[in-house]
Design an enzyme around this catalytic site. Sequence first.
Site, short mmCIF file in Angstrom:
data_model
loop_
_atom_site.label_atom_id
_atom_site.label_comp_id
_atom_site.label_asym_id
_atom_site.label_seq_id
_atom_site.Cartn_x
_atom_site.Cartn_y
_atom_site.Cartn_z
N ASP A 301 38.95 -36.93 30.77
CA ASP A 301 39.20 -34.98 29.84
C ASP A 301 38.17 -34.60 29.07
OD1 ASP A 301 40.82 -32.76 29.68
OD2 ASP A 301 41.92 -33.32 28.05
N THR A 303 38.41 -32.98 26.30
CA THR A 303 38.60 -32.59 24.76
C THR A 303 39.79 -34.04 24.46
OG1 THR A 303 39.74 -30.19 25.17
CG2 THR A 303 40.58 -31.17 23.10
N ASP A 540 44.27 -38.22 27.51
CA ASP A 540 45.19 -37.98 26.22
C ASP A 540 46.42 -37.22 25.41
OD1 ASP A 540 44.11 -36.00 25.72
OD2 ASP A 540 43.60 -35.74 23.52
#
Length: 823
Positions: A301, A303, A540
């Site tokens: 990912d 971010t 996350d």
Amino acid sequence: MNGNPTAAERGLTAAEVRERVADGRVNDVPRRSSRSVPEIVRANVLTRFNALIGTLLVLVLVFGEWQDGLFGLILVANSAIGVVQELRAKRTLDRLAVVGETPARVRRDGAVHEIAQQEVVLGDLIVLGSGDQIVVDGDVVASDGLEVDESLLTGEADAVRKPAGARVRSGGFVVAGGGAFTAAKVGPDAYAARLAEEASRFSLAHSELMAGINAFLKYVTWLVVPAAVLLFATQFSSADNVSDAVTGAVAGVVTMVPEGLVLMTSIAFAVGVVRLGRRRCLVQELPAIEGLARVDVLCVDKTGTLTEPGMDLGEVVVLRADLPAREALASLAASDPDPNATMRAVLDGLGAEAEPWEPAGSVPFSSARKWSGAEFRGRGCWVFGAADVLLGPDDPSRGRARDLGAGGLRVLALARVPDGSLADPGRLDVAATAEPAALVVLRQRLRPEAAPTLRYFAGQGVAVKVISGDDPVSVGAIARALGLAGADHPVDARELPGDPAAMADVLDESSVFGRVGPQQKQAMVRALRSKGHTVAMTGDGVNDVLALKEADLAVAMGSGSGAARSVAQVVLLDNRFATLPHVVGEGRRVLGNIERVANLFLTKTVYAIILVVLVGLANVQFPFLPRHLTLISSLAIGVPAFFLALAPNNERARPGFVPRVLRFAIPAGVACGGATFAGYYLATARPAGDFADLSTTASIALFALSLWVLALVARPWNWWRLGLVAAMAAAFAIVLGVPPLRRFFALETGQGHNDAVALAIAAAAAVLLTVVSRYIPAFGARTPGSSPSDRVRPSGGRGGRRGGHGRRRRSAGAQARRDEPLP
């Protein structure tokens, strides 16, 4: 929970908590990050091979000399080392599990406290926010757009709205909104705890490595019994007395048992866990070590992985001067009870500009909707989210947002929607009804270690796929700045084909994907796996959970949501993307070295079986005492295996562990057993010499060949590997040259002619073995740089590896990167 809170809203008092703890009404679920101490001791001591070797040891001590029972020390050492190493790993896992465990937020005496999950008591008021894990069962008492994903429990991926009065179960996690619930079932009574207890009754996840080792042990078990019967029968007919017969038979049977293979496997796994633990990396499932080695596609990912979690507000581009865009934006941020990184950046940038408006209702952010909103008294309804979702296809602001995003900036839109439209957000067509008010530009912070980490994976043949919910142009700009191959052609995931095979083709060809929803992330990982890839997924947030569950290896950031950490096999507690190369490298080291060591131990098993069969057919005395084979096995296999099992090894693992090891061990074992027996049998034809002379001849021949097998396994050669082989040769020479040691091991050096003949036969077998090794890939395939088939062309864009079946090559640059330091 505003105004005058009720007793339920204030939570328990300190006295009530103490009373419940004293009564045992606490969420005391045993933390099982590893096996218990009794299980570790039992697994390392009470094994079938320990029982077999222990029985043989008793026979030797009863019928033979105590020197021939030296192999019993190996039994004790194997068990002790295995227990100690696994206990070290257990301490590391248990310590990190406490650090990595998601705390619970409870309201007690009117204040919110963070406590360990084990400290939650019956009746606690547990506060929930986006990304929080539900740790016990209970009833919702307050809901602010609370939506819970219960896919870990039910398998259904759709989020479930939870109004006040609804039941929530442990194992779910919050995907939108917030609220609070009262703990109704804690400890073993909670739903997730019962599921875990039931799951523990079943076997662990499949491991090709452990399945392969168990297959070896099964084959050996089948072969040991008939071989032992044949050997005992032969020895009783050819030996002078019962003691010699028992000693010779035991020597052959003990050698057939690859007792050190299981030990080395346990040590390699345990040391891997400890090494990763020192890097603040929690391995929650030991089979994950194996998964680390097999990874050839890494999905990340943007971010939190390529960029740091926080953002900074760049500018607010007002689109309509008649709309109070900045005040509305500041009020949206101020009214959010659980702001994410985006809202925190807005709040930090605009929070002090104006008095926040009074909210009348809100819609929390959802990764499926990609926007959040609120209704303010007298100020209307406002939404804030992805520009290409909130802005219509013909809106000129879309082009401006795209231009800003092309520079790597994150661009969101603020818009006003008709009053009352937020009452049913599922039916709201925001792009058709919204009045664009502003573009909000956020600056993302690139992780300084991201670029060298991506270069490392490219050099190691691991394709990196950036899968993000943000605009593909913005994601592509960031990936391009970090030097990711294929970042020039970002793909809008909304345009991906629905067919899994077609999707997999696009995924193989491209590296950057934007506007990916949670279910689509899961589908993308599934499509990659369908092409034969071994996929690791990092994430996350709650939007990553489905994909993490689908991946072969799930890696979560320590600062991520509790939901992401709960489904991950590996948690990076330091939140550093640069830790991933060490994680993958450790897995490769473990798996590659275990296969290398397995070659040694299975070679010993094969040559022992060959010797037993030839001795039986020739009806002669077995050429060794147990002490001879203990010496040879220790110097040519046992001691070197400790060093080889812990050596650096960066090659990516491939399927086919059992066939590759057998392709090595069978020819090598046949060469060792055949050549040793030939030298021994020729020596028996000469009238001079007793059994000590004959066994010395056989021992020299077998050790010479075993040492050459060690040299083949240790390739590619470097100073320490050649030094290891030389040290073992010197140790054997010292035993032959020092009279007390020579007598202890029952060796004689008076038959120079026999020894020379045996060495000549061994040398011829070594030459033949070396020639054959050029045509058997398994001889060199397990060592980096030894075989072109080991290297995979770096992928990550056009022309990447397809399903593990593309043409492989190794360039000079790839070879130079083979031992490149980890970033």
